[in-house]
Design an enzyme around this catalytic site. Structure first.
Site, PDB file in Angstrom:
ATOM      1  N   ASP A   8      37.448  31.801  43.718  1.00 17.42           N
ATOM      2  CA  ASP A   8      37.849  33.229  44.116  1.00 17.42           C
ATOM      3  C   ASP A   8      39.128  33.767  44.120  1.00 17.42           C
ATOM      4  O   ASP A   8      40.095  33.409  44.579  1.00 17.42           O
ATOM      5  CB  ASP A   8      36.978  33.441  45.359  1.00 17.42           C
ATOM      6  CG  ASP A   8      37.208  35.131  45.579  1.00 17.42           C
ATOM      7  OD1 ASP A   8      36.572  35.415  46.708  1.00 17.42           O
ATOM      8  OD2 ASP A   8      37.733  35.807  44.884  1.00 17.42           O
ATOM      9  N   ILE A   9      39.414  34.512  42.762  1.00 15.54           N
ATOM     10  CA  ILE A   9      40.919  35.107  42.498  1.00 15.54           C
ATOM     11  C   ILE A   9      41.369  35.558  43.586  1.00 15.54           C
ATOM     12  O   ILE A   9      42.677  35.635  43.963  1.00 15.54           O
ATOM     13  CB  ILE A   9      40.972  35.612  41.251  1.00 15.54           C
ATOM     14  CG1 ILE A   9      42.445  35.566  40.511  1.00 15.54           C
ATOM     15  CG2 ILE A   9      40.114  37.052  41.269  1.00 15.54           C
ATOM     16  CD1 ILE A   9      42.375  36.048  39.114  1.00 15.54           C
ATOM     17  N   GLY A  30      31.677  42.880  39.750  1.00 12.46           N
ATOM     18  CA  GLY A  30      32.399  41.643  39.391  1.00 12.46           C
ATOM     19  C   GLY A  30      33.798  41.416  39.809  1.00 12.46           C
ATOM     20  O   GLY A  30      33.882  41.630  41.190  1.00 12.46           O
ATOM     21  N   VAL A  31      34.714  40.739  39.191  1.00 10.22           N
ATOM     22  CA  VAL A  31      36.030  40.579  39.863  1.00 10.22           C
ATOM     23  C   VAL A  31      36.740  41.846  40.314  1.00 10.22           C
ATOM     24  O   VAL A  31      37.386  41.595  41.366  1.00 10.22           O
ATOM     25  CB  VAL A  31      37.047  39.767  38.947  1.00 10.22           C
ATOM     26  CG1 VAL A  31      37.517  40.415  37.802  1.00 10.22           C
ATOM     27  CG2 VAL A  31      38.208  39.083  39.673  1.00 10.22           C
ATOM     28  N   ASP A  32      36.449  42.897  39.549  1.00 10.11           N
ATOM     29  CA  ASP A  32      37.047  44.279  40.067  1.00 10.11           C
ATOM     30  C   ASP A  32      36.710  44.609  41.221  1.00 10.11           C
ATOM     31  O   ASP A  32      37.312  44.949  42.432  1.00 10.11           O
ATOM     32  CB  ASP A  32      36.619  45.378  38.963  1.00 10.11           C
ATOM     33  CG  ASP A  32      37.390  46.735  38.955  1.00 10.11           C
ATOM     34  OD1 ASP A  32      37.038  47.524  38.376  1.00 10.11           O
ATOM     35  OD2 ASP A  32      38.316  46.674  39.722  1.00 10.11           O
ATOM     36  N   THR A 116      34.749  38.679  29.783  1.00 21.46           N
ATOM     37  CA  THR A 116      33.719  37.657  29.699  1.00 21.46           C
ATOM     38  C   THR A 116      32.366  37.904  30.497  1.00 21.46           C
ATOM     39  O   THR A 116      31.374  37.246  30.071  1.00 21.46           O
ATOM     40  CB  THR A 116      34.024  36.190  29.661  1.00 21.46           C
ATOM     41  OG1 THR A 116      34.312  36.019  31.182  1.00 21.46           O
ATOM     42  CG2 THR A 116      35.250  35.886  29.009  1.00 21.46           C
TER      43      THR A 116
END
Ligand code: APR
Length: 167
Positions: A8-9, A30-32, A116
């Site tokens: 997890d970034i 998502g990651v945002d 992606t």
């Protein structure tokens, strides 16, 4: 050094993490979504004053509640089959992030696999573009991390790194 990690970034202890954002910079899924949740409401408040970001470019904000001091919001292209300049726009994303990071004195930076997910960019081509661009900036950073969200993605990024390093 370029490393490929699974995780997890939002939990990485680096100077800057990159967000796969949209043109509004006002959050999403998502990651945002993960980054905005981890950073807290102050991140969106700061983003509201940025005024958006064109596709292929990036904007920097503070990290707010994140461990990372800086969030670099990059807007990747939506995949439309590959004949509308998507590869060039993705390469531009990575380059803008790395140039911005250099301006801010960033030494360690982590990227998600921009475009992606929801934006549908084919993973292998996205990984080749990412690693090729990272390689061009490798000597300017202590560490550039490709932070993948699955082991399957990490395998793709490791293969891309080996191809790029092998060249
Ligand atoms: N840490 C690291 N990687 C993550 C995380 C996380 N916490 N969550 C998701 N990812 C990965 C996804 O698995 C994918 O590999 O990030 C990559 C990018 O996927 P998306 O987040 O869907 O981003 P993208 O494809 O660039 O689409 C951007 O989606 O969330 C919206 O607001 C965003 O409109 C924008 C669009």
């Amino acid at each position: 050094m370029i490393s490929v990690q699974v995780g997890d970034i939002t939990r990485l202890e680096v100077d800057a993490i990159v967000n796969a954002a949209n043109n509004s910079l006002l959050g999403g899924g998502g990651v945002d979504g993960a980054i905005h949740r981890a950073a807290g409401p102050g991140l969106r408040e700061e983003c509201e004053n940025v005024g958006g970001c064109p596709t292929g470019e990036a904007r920097a904000t503070g990290g707010h509640g994140l461990t990372a001091k800086i969030v670099i919001h990059a807007v990747g292209p939506v995949w439309s089959g590959g004949s509308r300049g998507e590869s060039g726009l993705l390469e531009s994303c990575y380059r803008h992030c790395l140039e911005l990071a250099l301006e801010k004195g960033v030494r360690t930076i982590a990227f998600p696999a921009i475009s992606t997910g929801a934006y549908g960019f084919p993973k292998s081509e996205a990984a080749r573009i990412a690693l090729t661009t990272m390689r061009a900036y490798e000597s300017s950073f202590t560490e550039i991390i490709a932070c993948c969200f699955s082991e399957e993605d990490a395998e793709i990024y490791r293969r891309a790194r080996d191809e790029v390093v092998g060249n």
